[in-house]
Design a protein around this motif. Structure first.
Motif, PDB file in Angstrom:
ATOM      1  N   ALA A   1      -0.052  10.295   3.312  1.00 35.62           N
ATOM      2  CA  ALA A   1      -1.342   9.689   2.980  1.00 35.62           C
ATOM      3  C   ALA A   1      -1.636   9.846   1.489  1.00 35.62           C
ATOM      4  CB  ALA A   1      -2.455  10.321   3.818  1.00 35.62           C
ATOM      5  N   CYS A   2      -1.346  11.021   0.935  1.00 35.50           N
ATOM      6  CA  CYS A   2      -1.552  11.244  -0.507  1.00 35.50           C
ATOM      7  C   CYS A   2      -0.678  10.293  -1.322  1.00 35.50           C
ATOM      8  CB  CYS A   2      -1.246  12.693  -0.873  1.00 35.50           C
ATOM      9  SG  CYS A   2      -2.420  13.882  -0.176  1.00 35.50           S
ATOM     10  N   ASP A   3       0.573  10.135  -0.914  1.00 32.51           N
ATOM     11  CA  ASP A   3       1.467   9.219  -1.611  1.00 32.51           C
ATOM     12  C   ASP A   3       0.955   7.778  -1.538  1.00 32.51           C
ATOM     13  OD1 ASP A   3       3.123  11.341  -2.203  1.00 32.51           O
ATOM     14  OD2 ASP A   3       4.586  10.890  -0.608  1.00 32.51           O
ATOM     15  N   ALA A   4       0.439   7.373  -0.378  1.00 34.81           N
ATOM     16  CA  ALA A   4      -0.080   6.009  -0.224  1.00 34.81           C
ATOM     17  C   ALA A   4      -1.263   5.767  -1.150  1.00 34.81           C
ATOM     18  CB  ALA A   4      -0.495   5.765   1.233  1.00 34.81           C
ATOM     19  N   ILE A   5      -2.149   6.746  -1.285  1.00 34.60           N
ATOM     20  CA  ILE A   5      -3.298   6.603  -2.181  1.00 34.60           C
ATOM     21  C   ILE A   5      -2.820   6.547  -3.630  1.00 34.60           C
ATOM     22  CG2 ILE A   5      -5.302   7.843  -3.117  1.00 34.60           C
ATOM     23  CD1 ILE A   5      -5.864   6.378  -0.486  1.00 34.60           C
ATOM     24  N   GLU A   6      -1.866   7.390  -3.983  1.00 32.51           N
ATOM     25  CA  GLU A   6      -1.342   7.351  -5.352  1.00 32.51           C
ATOM     26  C   GLU A   6      -0.684   6.019  -5.658  1.00 32.51           C
ATOM     27  OE1 GLU A   6       1.140  10.823  -5.751  1.00 32.51           O
ATOM     28  OE2 GLU A   6      -0.574  12.008  -6.476  1.00 32.51           O
ATOM     29  N   ARG A   7       0.065   5.463  -4.717  1.00 32.60           N
ATOM     30  CA  ARG A   7       0.697   4.143  -4.934  1.00 32.60           C
ATOM     31  C   ARG A   7      -0.376   3.083  -5.124  1.00 32.60           C
ATOM     32  NH1 ARG A   7       4.177   5.995  -0.870  1.00 32.60           N
ATOM     33  NH2 ARG A   7       3.028   4.836   0.692  1.00 32.60           N
TER      34      ARG A   7
ATOM     35  N   CYS B   1      -6.261  14.271  19.660  1.00 36.10           N
ATOM     36  CA  CYS B   1      -5.225  13.714  18.807  1.00 36.10           C
ATOM     37  C   CYS B   1      -5.641  13.637  17.342  1.00 36.10           C
ATOM     38  CB  CYS B   1      -4.797  12.350  19.306  1.00 36.10           C
ATOM     39  SG  CYS B   1      -6.129  11.322  19.940  1.00 36.10           S
ATOM     40  N   PRO B   2      -5.494  14.738  16.596  1.00 35.55           N
ATOM     41  CA  PRO B   2      -5.733  14.665  15.169  1.00 35.55           C
ATOM     42  C   PRO B   2      -4.915  13.531  14.550  1.00 35.55           C
ATOM     43  CG  PRO B   2      -5.493  16.936  15.827  1.00 35.55           C
ATOM     44  CD  PRO B   2      -5.113  16.098  17.020  1.00 35.55           C
ATOM     45  N   THR B   3      -5.548  12.786  13.667  1.00 37.71           N
ATOM     46  CA  THR B   3      -4.965  11.566  13.126  1.00 37.71           C
ATOM     47  C   THR B   3      -5.276  11.460  11.642  1.00 37.71           C
ATOM     48  OG1 THR B   3      -5.358  10.543  15.297  1.00 37.71           O
ATOM     49  CG2 THR B   3      -4.857   9.049  13.500  1.00 37.71           C
ATOM     50  N   VAL B   4      -4.406  10.763  10.910  1.00 35.62           N
ATOM     51  CA  VAL B   4      -4.600  10.536   9.482  1.00 35.62           C
ATOM     52  C   VAL B   4      -4.513   9.034   9.203  1.00 35.62           C
ATOM     53  CG1 VAL B   4      -3.712  11.020   7.162  1.00 35.62           C
ATOM     54  CG2 VAL B   4      -3.496  12.752   8.954  1.00 35.62           C
ATOM     55  N   TRP B   5      -5.455   8.549   8.394  1.00 31.58           N
ATOM     56  CA  TRP B   5      -5.463   7.167   7.906  1.00 31.58           C
ATOM     57  C   TRP B   5      -5.691   7.193   6.405  1.00 31.58           C
ATOM     58  CZ3 TRP B   5      -8.576   8.869  11.894  1.00 31.58           C
ATOM     59  CH2 TRP B   5      -8.409   8.288  13.158  1.00 31.58           C
ATOM     60  N   VAL B   6      -5.430   6.085   5.747  1.00 30.91           N
ATOM     61  CA  VAL B   6      -5.821   5.920   4.352  1.00 30.91           C
ATOM     62  C   VAL B   6      -6.599   4.614   4.207  1.00 30.91           C
ATOM     63  CG1 VAL B   6      -3.922   7.238   3.354  1.00 30.91           C
ATOM     64  CG2 VAL B   6      -3.650   4.797   3.698  1.00 30.91           C
ATOM     65  N   ASP B   7      -7.499   4.617   3.247  1.00 38.41           N
ATOM     66  CA  ASP B   7      -8.211   3.405   2.837  1.00 38.41           C
ATOM     67  C   ASP B   7      -7.872   3.206   1.367  1.00 38.41           C
ATOM     68  OD1 ASP B   7      -9.939   1.465   1.936  1.00 38.41           O
ATOM     69  OD2 ASP B   7     -11.651   2.195   3.070  1.00 38.41           O
TER      70      ASP B   7
END
Length: 84
Positions: free
Chosen positions: A74-80, A17-23
């Protein structure tokens, strides 16, 4: 580290299950994916401007193209988070 789940491969079988998270605090995107085949690893290393093979503390990770919307999210979340 306070990571936030973004998404999982929509075709997951729950074993692979490839997955993406943000920190947002660390300003990092985290990926779980498949290991590349040895020949793919060698091709990536050979085409990189970096010196030598991928270091032990780094990895090449394969993700299916169907996960692009999650990667964008994820990119949008980091930019926000950077705007705070």
């Amino acid at each position: 580290m306070a990571v936030a789940f973004v998404g999982i491969d929509p075709n997951t079988d729950r074993d692979h299950c490839p997955t993406v998270w943000v920190d947002p605090e660390a300003q990092e995107i985290l990926f779980q994916g498949w290991n590349p085949r040895p020949e793919t690893q060698a091709e990536c290393e050979g085409s990189s401007p970096a010196n030598g093979p991928v270091p032990d503390n780094e990895a090449i990770v394969r993700l299916p193209a169907r996960m692009v919307p999650m990667i964008r999210e994820a990119c949008d979340a980091i930019e926000r988070a950077q705007l705070r």
